[in-house]
Enzyme design. Structure first.
Site, PDB file in Angstrom:
ATOM      1  N   GLY A  59       0.833  -1.194   0.000  1.00 48.95           N
ATOM      2  CA  GLY A  59       0.000   0.000   0.000  1.00 48.95           C
ATOM      3  C   GLY A  59       0.868   1.245   0.000  1.00 48.95           C
ATOM      4  CB  CYS A  86       5.315  -4.083   0.291  1.00 46.35           C
ATOM      5  SG  CYS A  86       6.123  -2.488   0.016  1.00 46.35           S
ATOM      6  CE1 TYR A  87       0.668   1.071   5.328  1.00 44.55           C
ATOM      7  CE2 TYR A  87      -0.779  -0.851   5.427  1.00 44.55           C
ATOM      8  CZ  TYR A  87      -0.472   0.440   5.820  1.00 44.55           C
ATOM      9  OH  TYR A  87      -1.287   1.097   6.711  1.00 44.55           O
ATOM     10  CG  HIS A 174       5.761  -5.729  -4.379  1.00 39.83           C
ATOM     11  ND1 HIS A 174       4.450  -5.611  -3.977  1.00 39.83           N
ATOM     12  CD2 HIS A 174       6.374  -4.587  -3.987  1.00 39.83           C
ATOM     13  CE1 HIS A 174       4.273  -4.450  -3.371  1.00 39.83           C
ATOM     14  NE2 HIS A 174       5.435  -3.806  -3.360  1.00 39.83           N
ATOM     15  CD  GLU A 176       2.941  -8.582  -5.355  1.00 45.34           C
ATOM     16  OE1 GLU A 176       2.576  -7.436  -5.031  1.00 45.34           O
ATOM     17  OE2 GLU A 176       3.679  -9.291  -4.636  1.00 45.34           O
ATOM     18  CG  ASP A 233     -17.744 -10.375 -19.700  1.00 43.78           C
ATOM     19  OD1 ASP A 233     -16.816 -11.166 -19.942  1.00 43.78           O
ATOM     20  OD2 ASP A 233     -17.565  -9.160 -19.506  1.00 43.78           O
ATOM     21  CE  LYS A 376     -13.815 -10.318 -21.386  1.00 46.25           C
ATOM     22  NZ  LYS A 376     -15.099  -9.608 -21.365  1.00 46.25           N
TER      23      LYS A 376
END
Length: 520
Positions: A59, A86-87, A174, A176, A233, A376
């Protein structure tokens, strides 16, 4: 609304990081279910959600600041493994009695950490140096009581921590992002080695579960309607509900006159002939163009289109019969995420999502949103699992308001005709070049300007078409697509020569952020 029933999975608490959605993508790619929620969820709510693991995101704030998002210390007493990123690591340290301070030197970008063991780094060699991605101005000064340091870097002595006896972990970097080379191994160690999650979040599992849930909720004697747009969708949502309730599903396709070339014909052919679904088509072009006359503001366009759609749809729904009790919508998970902020309230409105909160209370239907948990790419996988044709499942996203938000200015029949022909040429050339499946979304935009040109040895003062093409995984972030120059040149040449009133074509090289994918 038909309440979602989730699999046991990972709960991601969002403290406002630009990478939070990427954490979710990484977990889902490992076939483990996860959801993103704001930090104001109560301990009782978290306990009822029953996660097998919790990830605290990064964050932009400082944990020692005022009015910043935080967490209840009881979160660490649930007996559920927690990973702070992180945060999230700084918050974990603060809640555990540690100290977080402003770093002498901020650290953004690539860094190298040295691994000193620990469950998060299972499979790493002791002393291994591995590239990671840092993005922080604060750091943990000293590991809190009961924790040991399991990774360090030249600028960040406390780059990762692990509790000595409880399943509590933190990383300052991070894992990710792709730039953290072994980030996937770290997340896998947490999700599987520590949380013992099961990789059963698959298209087949999702379809079986949703079909059973829809049948149980709808019951045997009522009808269901679906507002079909022809996009991926709503098409997948309709096919999924059709598998559950069969011929008790009626799809209503409202032709608002804002469609791409031959789109209505393609929808009718697919749903009536191939899938055998009861499809009712309403031509409401006149009503929509009347509602849009003189309107140039994009939010006003979306609202007028939404209101007109509801009026037309409601009239047609009443004609289906008195036994209709449920309405299907193709709402996706990014729509839901972008409607919440890290503080738990509504986020700043970038643009209205036509599937979230857009139905008036007067509609006497319960809502079914079978894709509400999916990104998606997961929707496309479910569509293939249901046997939908690839030309439908692989289609680029198309907004609910249609071409109206790709005409920057007033929507008129002439403007629609110009844009429709330019867009068809663009799509045709992308397919001919074999690039369609490499691109997340590509479309043409009619700009509200004219430019001087020379056509047939004469001066022209005509319209400008902008071309947009982006690559993305889920539409949350996107980058512009680097076309081969000869392909762009050929597309530009065809549009300028074949579309009357256009003498200039430009290409948009903006990423998301700072831009959005659509222009309006």
């Amino acid at each position: 609304m038909l309440a979602p029933v989730h699999d046991p999975g990972i709960l991601i608490i969002d403290f406002g990081s630009q990478y939070t959605k990427l954490i979710a993508r990484r977990v889902r790619e490992a076939h483990v279910y996860c959801e993103i929620h704001p930090p104001n969820r109560s301990i009782d709510w978290i306990r009822a959600w029953a996660p097998v693991g919790i990830i605290l995101s990064g964050g932009p704030n400082s944990v020692y600041g005022e009015n910043v998002p935080t967490a209840d210390p009881a979160l660490l007493e649930l007996g559920v493994p927690v990973l702070g990123v992180c945060y999230g690591m700084q918050l974990l340290a603060q809640l555990s009695g540690g100290t977080v301070v402003r770093a002498a030197r901020r650290e953004y970008g690539r860094a190298v950490v040295t691994v000193d063991g620990g469950a998060l780094f299972e499979g790493f060699e002791a002393g291994e140096e591995t590239p990671v991605w840092m993005s922080h101005g604060d750091h943990v000064d000293v590991a809190p009581p009961g924790y040991r340091i399991v990774a360090r870097s030249a600028n960040t002595p406390v780059a990762a921590i692990e509790h000595e006896s409880r399943a509590l972990y933190g990383v300052q970097f991070h894992p990710e992002v792709a730039h953290t080379v072994r980030g996937g191994d770290i997340l896998s160690n947490f999700v599987f080695g520590i949380c013992h999650a099961h990789p059963d979040w698959t298209p087949g599992h999702f379809v079986d579960r949703e079909v059973e849930r829809i049948r149980e909720t709808v019951g045997p004697d009522v009808r269901v309607i679906c507002g079909l747009s022809g996009g991926v969708d709503s098409s997948v949502a309709a096919a999924l509900v059709h598998r559950a309730v069969g011929d008790r599903l009626t799809c209503i396709f409202v032709d608002h006159g804002l469609l791409r070339l031959h789109e209505r014909e393609q929808v009718e052919q697919t749903f009536r002939r191939h899938l055998g679904i009861d499809l009712r088509v309403v031509d409401a072009t006149r009503e929509f163009l009347s509602a849009l006359a003189g309107v140039t503001d994009p939010e006003a366009k979306r609202k007028r289109i939404g209101h007109t759609f509801i009026d037309v749809f409601e009239a047609e729904a009443r004609a289906v019969g008195n036994d209709v009790r449920f309405l299907v919508q193709g709402t996706l998970y990014p729509d839901v995420i972008e409607s919440l902020s890290p503080t738990g309230g509504p986020s700043v409105t970038i643009k209205s999502h036509h599937n979230v909160g857009g139905l008036p209370e007067r509609l006497p239907f319960k809502l079914i949103e079978p894709l509400r948990e999916l990104f998606k790419d997961e929707v496309r996988q479910v569509g293939r699992e249901l046997g939908l044709p690839e030309e439908m499942v692989g289609r680029h996203p198309f907004p609910g308001p249609g071409l109206a938000i790709r005409i920057l200015g007033e929507v008129t029949p002439d403007a629609l005709d110009t844009l429709r022909r330019a867009d068809a040429i663009y799509t045709d050339e992308i397919r001919s070049a074999g690039l369609y499946d490499d691109i997340w979304q590509a479309f043409a935009v009619l700009l509200p300007i004219r430019s001087v040109g020379v056509q047939g040895d004469e001066r022209s003062y005509d319209q400008v078409i902008a071309l947009r093409a982006v690559t993305s995984r889920d539409g949350m972030t996107a980058d512009w697509y680097p076309f081969p120059p000869d392909v762009l040149a050929h597309i530009s040449n065809r549009i300028a020569n074949e579309v009357d009133g256009v003498n200039r074509v430009v290409y948009d090289v903006s990423s998301k952020p700072p831009a959005t994918i659509e222009w309006e």
